[in-house]
Design a protein around this motif. Sequence first.
Motif, PDB file in Angstrom:
ATOM      1  N   TRP A  70       0.716  -1.447   0.261  1.00 26.00           N
ATOM      2  CA  TRP A  70      -0.039   0.234   0.056  1.00 26.00           C
ATOM      3  C   TRP A  70       0.803   1.248  -0.350  1.00 26.00           C
ATOM      4  CZ3 TRP A  70      -0.747  -4.326   3.155  1.00 26.00           C
ATOM      5  CH2 TRP A  70      -2.513  -5.038   2.945  1.00 26.00           C
ATOM      6  N   GLN A  71       0.468   2.294  -0.691  1.00 25.44           N
ATOM      7  CA  GLN A  71       1.768   3.809  -0.682  1.00 25.44           C
ATOM      8  C   GLN A  71       0.570   4.002  -0.532  1.00 25.44           C
ATOM      9  OE1 GLN A  71       3.867   3.016  -4.166  1.00 25.44           O
ATOM     10  NE2 GLN A  71       4.406   5.768  -3.991  1.00 25.44           N
ATOM     11  N   THR A  75       5.394   6.942   0.972  1.00 19.86           N
ATOM     12  CA  THR A  75       5.505   5.985   1.712  1.00 19.86           C
ATOM     13  C   THR A  75       4.646   4.374   1.641  1.00 19.86           C
ATOM     14  OG1 THR A  75       5.894   7.385   4.150  1.00 19.86           O
ATOM     15  CG2 THR A  75       5.191   5.404   4.112  1.00 19.86           C
ATOM     16  N   VAL A  76       5.869   3.450   1.598  1.00 14.62           N
ATOM     17  CA  VAL A  76       5.002   2.039   0.964  1.00 14.62           C
ATOM     18  C   VAL A  76       4.894   1.515   2.287  1.00 14.62           C
ATOM     19  CG1 VAL A  76       5.324   0.256  -0.664  1.00 14.62           C
ATOM     20  CG2 VAL A  76       6.120   2.401  -0.822  1.00 14.62           C
ATOM     21  N   ARG A 112       6.921  -5.273   5.792  1.00 13.30           N
ATOM     22  CA  ARG A 112       7.512  -4.192   5.250  1.00 13.30           C
ATOM     23  C   ARG A 112       7.209  -1.966   5.254  1.00 13.30           C
ATOM     24  NH1 ARG A 112       9.679  -5.203  -0.557  1.00 13.30           N
ATOM     25  NH2 ARG A 112       7.606  -4.796  -1.327  1.00 13.30           N
ATOM     26  N   LEU A 113       8.241  -1.932   5.408  1.00 17.26           N
ATOM     27  CA  LEU A 113       8.234  -0.357   5.377  1.00 17.26           C
ATOM     28  C   LEU A 113       9.622   0.494   4.322  1.00 17.26           C
ATOM     29  CD1 LEU A 113       7.029   2.316   6.546  1.00 17.26           C
ATOM     30  CD2 LEU A 113       7.671   2.144   8.413  1.00 17.26           C
ATOM     31  N   GLY A 124      12.880  -1.808   4.940  1.00 18.94           N
ATOM     32  CA  GLY A 124      13.132  -2.476   5.896  1.00 18.94           C
ATOM     33  C   GLY A 124      11.763  -3.652   5.940  1.00 18.94           C
ATOM     34  N   ALA A 125      12.267  -4.665   6.225  1.00 22.37           N
ATOM     35  CA  ALA A 125      11.573  -5.649   6.477  1.00 22.37           C
ATOM     36  C   ALA A 125      11.452  -6.092   7.781  1.00 22.37           C
ATOM     37  CB  ALA A 125      11.717  -6.920   5.665  1.00 22.37           C
TER      38      ALA A 125
END
Length: 204
Positions: A70-71, A75-76, A112-113, A124-125
């Motif tokens: 989602w975006q 930011t994702v 994830r971010l 990063g995850a």
Amino acid sequence: MLKFLSAALVMGLLTLSPLPTHAQDTMNGWYAGGFVGYGASTSRWTQGAVSTGDFSTGGMVAGLYGGRNWQRDKTVYGVELELAVSEIEGATQTNCVGCRTDLDSYGFVKARLGRDTGRGLIYGALGYGAASVTQMLTGSGHSAGITPGWQLGIGYEAPFQEGWNLRAEAAYMHFDGASNTLSGPISVDVGGVTTLKLGLTQKF
């Protein structure tokens, strides 16, 4: 098998050409992909006061992943499932007549971010999952079991063609100690596993 998968992925990458910057779309939506890479770690066998000490293990990894992004603006965030087979293995003769540890496979559910830079996604995850670990002792057969663990990773993903992304990721995994009774009660630890992976992602 893993060498065949590696060659197939490389050949697929060679057929792709980068998108011009203006043609790149957002990271939002469903996706799936495959990866190949290499992993290195350590293992330790302990029985009472006797230990092999840490010995090196290593080998290729390959697997599949899929998830949903989602975006919002740059930011994702998203969730991903990763499943892999592994040839990470190693053996020692120290205080042991042929102790061998094999990390056969693993799987993680990851959060994830990241940030969309306009040319790609830096992310990063953090994940939780489990691995299948086999311990083999010369003359005493083998013992296999499932042990839980966690993964922390960082990566970069960039568009190549419409609907296709190239991914590079470095990850650290840690699994809880396993045990077997091949020759009395033995604790088998799989130390931190570091992997470097190259993946190809299709967006839907």
